[in-house]
Design an enzyme around this catalytic site. Structure first.
Site, PDB file in Angstrom:
ATOM      1  N   GLN A 126      18.882  35.139  -7.465  1.00 22.40           N
ATOM      2  CA  GLN A 126      17.666  34.527  -6.784  1.00 22.40           C
ATOM      3  C   GLN A 126      16.496  35.116  -5.953  1.00 22.40           C
ATOM      4  O   GLN A 126      17.000  35.749  -4.792  1.00 22.40           O
ATOM      5  CB  GLN A 126      18.068  33.215  -5.997  1.00 22.40           C
ATOM      6  CG  GLN A 126      16.868  32.435  -5.474  1.00 22.40           C
ATOM      7  CD  GLN A 126      17.366  31.217  -4.602  1.00 22.40           C
ATOM      8  OE1 GLN A 126      18.628  31.368  -4.107  1.00 22.40           O
ATOM      9  NE2 GLN A 126      16.684  30.197  -4.313  1.00 22.40           N
ATOM     10  N   GLY A 127      15.619  35.649  -6.582  1.00 24.26           N
ATOM     11  CA  GLY A 127      14.556  36.357  -5.735  1.00 24.26           C
ATOM     12  C   GLY A 127      13.629  35.538  -5.228  1.00 24.26           C
ATOM     13  O   GLY A 127      12.446  35.603  -5.637  1.00 24.26           O
ATOM     14  N   SER A 129      13.386  35.145  -0.915  1.00 21.50           N
ATOM     15  CA  SER A 129      13.072  35.445   0.125  1.00 21.50           C
ATOM     16  C   SER A 129      12.649  36.849   0.279  1.00 21.50           C
ATOM     17  O   SER A 129      13.004  37.685  -0.792  1.00 21.50           O
ATOM     18  CB  SER A 129      14.449  35.316   0.818  1.00 21.50           C
ATOM     19  OG  SER A 129      14.828  34.030   0.776  1.00 21.50           O
ATOM     20  N   GLU A 244      19.196  22.230  -5.336  1.00 23.19           N
ATOM     21  CA  GLU A 244      20.047  23.138  -4.585  1.00 23.19           C
ATOM     22  C   GLU A 244      20.628  22.104  -3.227  1.00 23.19           C
ATOM     23  O   GLU A 244      21.688  22.007  -3.046  1.00 23.19           O
ATOM     24  CB  GLU A 244      19.328  24.228  -3.848  1.00 23.19           C
ATOM     25  CG  GLU A 244      20.286  25.165  -3.371  1.00 23.19           C
ATOM     26  CD  GLU A 244      19.496  26.449  -2.932  1.00 23.19           C
ATOM     27  OE1 GLU A 244      18.160  26.441  -2.789  1.00 23.19           O
ATOM     28  OE2 GLU A 244      20.173  27.361  -2.493  1.00 23.19           O
ATOM     29  N   SER A 369      17.304  26.807   6.377  1.00 27.78           N
ATOM     30  CA  SER A 369      18.004  26.607   7.833  1.00 27.78           C
ATOM     31  C   SER A 369      18.232  25.373   8.313  1.00 27.78           C
ATOM     32  O   SER A 369      17.356  24.330   7.913  1.00 27.78           O
ATOM     33  CB  SER A 369      17.335  27.695   8.808  1.00 27.78           C
ATOM     34  OG  SER A 369      16.089  27.009   9.496  1.00 27.78           O
ATOM     35  N   ASN A 370      19.204  24.963   9.007  1.00 25.64           N
ATOM     36  CA  ASN A 370      19.300  23.643   9.623  1.00 25.64           C
ATOM     37  C   ASN A 370      18.122  23.218  10.564  1.00 25.64           C
ATOM     38  O   ASN A 370      17.785  21.833  10.592  1.00 25.64           O
ATOM     39  CB  ASN A 370      20.793  23.583  10.407  1.00 25.64           C
ATOM     40  CG  ASN A 370      21.797  23.324   9.375  1.00 25.64           C
ATOM     41  OD1 ASN A 370      21.676  23.534   8.216  1.00 25.64           O
ATOM     42  ND2 ASN A 370      23.087  22.985   9.888  1.00 25.64           N
ATOM     43  N   GLU A 371      17.560  24.062  11.097  1.00 24.12           N
ATOM     44  CA  GLU A 371      16.317  23.676  11.918  1.00 24.12           C
ATOM     45  C   GLU A 371      15.263  22.944  11.022  1.00 24.12           C
ATOM     46  O   GLU A 371      14.653  21.937  11.245  1.00 24.12           O
ATOM     47  CB  GLU A 371      15.812  24.961  12.619  1.00 24.12           C
ATOM     48  CG  GLU A 371      16.646  25.332  13.943  1.00 24.12           C
ATOM     49  CD  GLU A 371      17.941  26.254  13.248  1.00 24.12           C
ATOM     50  OE1 GLU A 371      17.705  26.808  12.147  1.00 24.12           O
ATOM     51  OE2 GLU A 371      18.570  26.431  14.179  1.00 24.12           O
TER      52      GLU A 371
HETATM   53  C1  LIG Z   1      24.089  34.695   3.417  1.00 26.17           C
HETATM   54  C2  LIG Z   1      22.695  34.329   2.807  1.00 26.17           C
HETATM   55  C3  LIG Z   1      22.299  34.367   1.566  1.00 26.17           C
HETATM   56  C4  LIG Z   1      21.249  34.193   0.878  1.00 26.17           C
HETATM   57  N1  LIG Z   1      21.010  34.254  -0.204  1.00 26.17           N
HETATM   58  C5  LIG Z   1      19.614  34.228  -0.809  1.00 26.17           C
HETATM   59  C6  LIG Z   1      19.364  34.370  -2.068  1.00 26.17           C
HETATM   60  O1  LIG Z   1      20.064  34.475  -2.951  1.00 26.17           O
HETATM   61  N2  LIG Z   1      18.047  34.557  -2.409  1.00 26.17           N
HETATM   62  C7  LIG Z   1      16.936  34.358  -1.708  1.00 26.17           C
HETATM   63  O2  LIG Z   1      15.877  34.214  -2.274  1.00 26.17           O
HETATM   64  N3  LIG Z   1      17.239  34.140  -0.378  1.00 26.17           N
HETATM   65  C8  LIG Z   1      18.790  34.037   0.189  1.00 26.17           C
HETATM   66  N4  LIG Z   1      18.775  34.108   1.587  1.00 26.17           N
HETATM   67  C9  LIG Z   1      17.758  33.844   2.459  1.00 26.17           C
HETATM   68  C10 LIG Z   1      17.650  32.358   3.035  1.00 26.17           C
HETATM   69  O3  LIG Z   1      16.822  31.400   2.119  1.00 26.17           O
HETATM   70  C11 LIG Z   1      16.605  32.490   4.535  1.00 26.17           C
HETATM   71  O4  LIG Z   1      17.380  33.424   5.128  1.00 26.17           O
HETATM   72  C12 LIG Z   1      16.304  31.335   4.844  1.00 26.17           C
HETATM   73  O5  LIG Z   1      15.403  30.455   4.279  1.00 26.17           O
HETATM   74  C13 LIG Z   1      15.779  31.704   6.228  1.00 26.17           C
HETATM   75  O6  LIG Z   1      14.616  32.371   6.320  1.00 26.17           O
HETATM   76  P1  LIG Z   1      14.572  33.647   7.332  1.00 26.17           P
HETATM   77  O7  LIG Z   1      15.945  34.397   7.262  1.00 26.17           O
HETATM   78  O8  LIG Z   1      13.459  34.627   6.945  1.00 26.17           O
HETATM   79  O9  LIG Z   1      14.465  33.332   8.571  1.00 26.17           O
HETATM   80  P2  LIG Z   1      12.986  32.742   9.472  1.00 26.17           P
HETATM   81  O10 LIG Z   1      12.508  32.000   8.399  1.00 26.17           O
HETATM   82  O11 LIG Z   1      12.249  33.791  10.098  1.00 26.17           O
HETATM   83  O12 LIG Z   1      13.764  31.717  10.557  1.00 26.17           O
HETATM   84  C14 LIG Z   1      14.419  32.562  12.145  1.00 26.17           C
HETATM   85  C15 LIG Z   1      14.595  31.468  12.712  1.00 26.17           C
HETATM   86  O13 LIG Z   1      13.452  30.552  13.135  1.00 26.17           O
HETATM   87  C16 LIG Z   1      13.749  28.820  12.637  1.00 26.17           C
HETATM   88  N5  LIG Z   1      12.454  28.503  12.176  1.00 26.17           N
HETATM   89  C17 LIG Z   1      11.488  29.066  11.254  1.00 26.17           C
HETATM   90  N6  LIG Z   1      10.797  28.052  10.935  1.00 26.17           N
HETATM   91  C18 LIG Z   1      10.795  27.134  11.906  1.00 26.17           C
HETATM   92  C19 LIG Z   1      10.088  26.066  12.012  1.00 26.17           C
HETATM   93  N7  LIG Z   1       8.966  25.659  11.075  1.00 26.17           N
HETATM   94  N8  LIG Z   1      10.775  25.042  12.884  1.00 26.17           N
HETATM   95  C20 LIG Z   1      11.848  25.190  13.503  1.00 26.17           C
HETATM   96  N9  LIG Z   1      12.724  26.389  13.188  1.00 26.17           N
HETATM   97  C21 LIG Z   1      12.168  27.293  12.308  1.00 26.17           C
HETATM   98  C22 LIG Z   1      14.860  29.277  11.669  1.00 26.17           C
HETATM   99  O14 LIG Z   1      15.618  28.193  11.425  1.00 26.17           O
HETATM  100  C23 LIG Z   1      15.648  30.309  11.824  1.00 26.17           C
HETATM  101  O15 LIG Z   1      16.619  29.764  13.077  1.00 26.17           O
HETATM  102  C24 LIG Z   1      20.175  34.020   1.952  1.00 26.17           C
HETATM  103  C25 LIG Z   1      20.219  33.919   3.164  1.00 26.17           C
HETATM  104  C26 LIG Z   1      21.647  34.196   3.701  1.00 26.17           C
HETATM  105  C27 LIG Z   1      21.736  34.468   5.262  1.00 26.17           C
END
Ligand SMILES: Cc1cc2nc3c(=O)[nH]c(=O)nc-3n(C[C@H](O)[C@H](O)[C@H](O)COP(=O)(O)OP(=O)(O)OC[C@H]3O[C@@H](n4cnc5c(N)ncnc54)[C@H](O)[C@@H]3O)c2cc1C
Length: 384
Positions: A126-127, A129, A244, A369-371
């Protein structure tokens, strides 16, 4: 909800158990138990065994080769597979991209991609992020510029789970930089072996390689690989994310983890005297029961109007992910200093637990994320 035992359910469960006893190779189950990131060859081997029985795609409609089970039967099947230690199949293929192809793909795309997924012949990643686009996915920057009958794709994806196993990637790309962020996105199926693609490992906190960065440098992708219309990628992505979240409680995994915790405690009479630990274990058991009831409620409402009355996916995701972390911490506590040993050198009962505990820090991040989930719950509850 009806809590009366259903003889049909018991018979179905027994049928699945008998199949698992006969068909699940013990060495596959043993490896799945020791390694929380399943090996590709095990996932493929298991998918083929399931396919021979017609069970490789429990969630697909019968018209596409699914077994035609009810939501409850699918749930029971997954639970029994998890408890028996069966390896996963490729979730990105079966659960994520396939429903999008079914809903938005043309006949050629369906014929080309669905049967090989069903047979366990193609693996997908899945591409979505990117380094600057996770929670705020609509800000993604990977560009696809039309060139004749192709697109030329440039950019970077990250956190691509099992991307190093993938034959195909499904990606969100920006096809219109001038449109509003959501409207300028399209959904592309990209051959992972195309010239210009570089896949680099990300080693996670557990020391394992399941995650990847994927770089696109002038990658040529036929426009025929676009699912849906140009600019319809966000609609496809929402469909995929809804799917999902529908399976997000990870109840089978939670049950397997709790069973393992109970087995560790059963071997350690001294720990059973620890009132604080045992109270926490009892809390985890109660949480699991509540999660199961909530999951069964969501399953019984599946596709009915009452399903829209509560944000089931987000609630199940929050509760299911936090319970995994809670149970993982209890397992580590039960292991004591045995949990400090590197996973592969650990003793039999401890195998894989420390690595799994470390990796499960991520369950409250991936899939939204849970947030973000709490924001969705609040928006639903408060109507804002
Ligand atoms: C183990 C793992 C596997 C993954 N596999 C895939 C995959 O196969 N394909 C893919 O495309 N992606 C994948 N991901 C990516 C995943 O979907 C993202 O990490 C996730 O959506 C969070 O985005 P971010 O890491 O950019 O964090 P950010 O969006 O930068 O968030 C950072 C922090 O800020 C908080 N935050 C952000 N916005 C808000 C808001 N509006 N209100 C409150 N809090 C907020 C978040 O909860 C988090 O704690 C994977 C991630 C992990 C860790």
């Amino acid at each position: 909800m009806n809590f009366e035992p259903d003889p049909g359910v018991a018979a179905f469960r027994e049928e699945v158990r008998a199949f698992l006893r006969q068909q699940l190779p013990p060495e596959l189950a043993e490896r799945a138990r020791r390694h929380h990131h399943p090996l590709k060859e095990d996932m493929v081997a298991w998918t083929r065994i399931l396919h021979a029985k017609g069970w490789s795609a429990p969630h697909w409609p019968a018209a596409y080769g699914g077994p035609g089970w009810t939501p409850l039967q699918r749930h029971l099947f997954e639970e029994e597979c998890a408890l028996a230690g069966a390896p996963a199949t490729c979730a990105s293929a079966f659960m994520l991209v396939a429903p999008v192809i079914m809903a938005f793909g043309n006949d050629e795309q369906k014929e080309r991609h669905l049967p090989p997924i069903l047979r366990g012949e193609t693996f997908w990643g899945q591409g979505f992020s990117e380094p600057g686009a996770g929670s705020d996915l609509a800000s993604l920057r990977t560009r696809a510029v039309a060139d004749g009958s192709d697109y030329i794709v440039n950019g970077q994806k990250t956190w691509t789970t099992e991307g190093h196993y993938a034959d195909w990637l499904f990606c969100l790309v920006r096809t219109d930089a001038a449109a509003k962020p959501q409207r300028g996105i399209s959904f592309l199926l990209i051959d992972a072996r195309s010239p210009g693609i570089t896949i680099r490992p990300i080693i996670s906190i557990d020391g394992a390689h399941s995650l990847n960065e994927v770089f696109f440098d002038d990658v040529r992708v036929p426009q025929a690989n676009r699912v849906g219309d140009e600019g319809q990628g966000w609609t496809c992505a929402k469909h995929l994310l809804d799917n999902e979240r529908a399976f997000s409680a990870e109840l089978p995994r939670n049950k397997r983890m709790l069973a393992r915790l109970q087995a560790l405690l059963a071997e350690a009479p001294a720990l059973q005297q620890d009132a604080v630990l045992m109270r926490r274990v009892a809390e985890a058991e109660a949480d699991l029961l509540a999660l199961e009831m909530l999951t069964l409620r969501a399953l019984s409402e599946h596709g009915k109007p009452e399903a829209t009355a509560w944000p089931a996916g987000s609630i199940l995701h929050v509760l299911g992910s936090e319970l995994q972390q809670k149970t993982g911490a209890l397992m580590l506590q039960a292991l004591g200093e045995r949990g400090l040993v590197a996973p592969d050198q650990a003793d039999e009962a401890a195998a894989g637990i420390t690595g799994d505990y470390l990796y499960r820090r991520a369950v409250t991040i991936y899939g939204g994320s849970n947030e973000i989930q709490r924001n969705l719950i609040a928006r639903h509850a408060l109507g804002v």
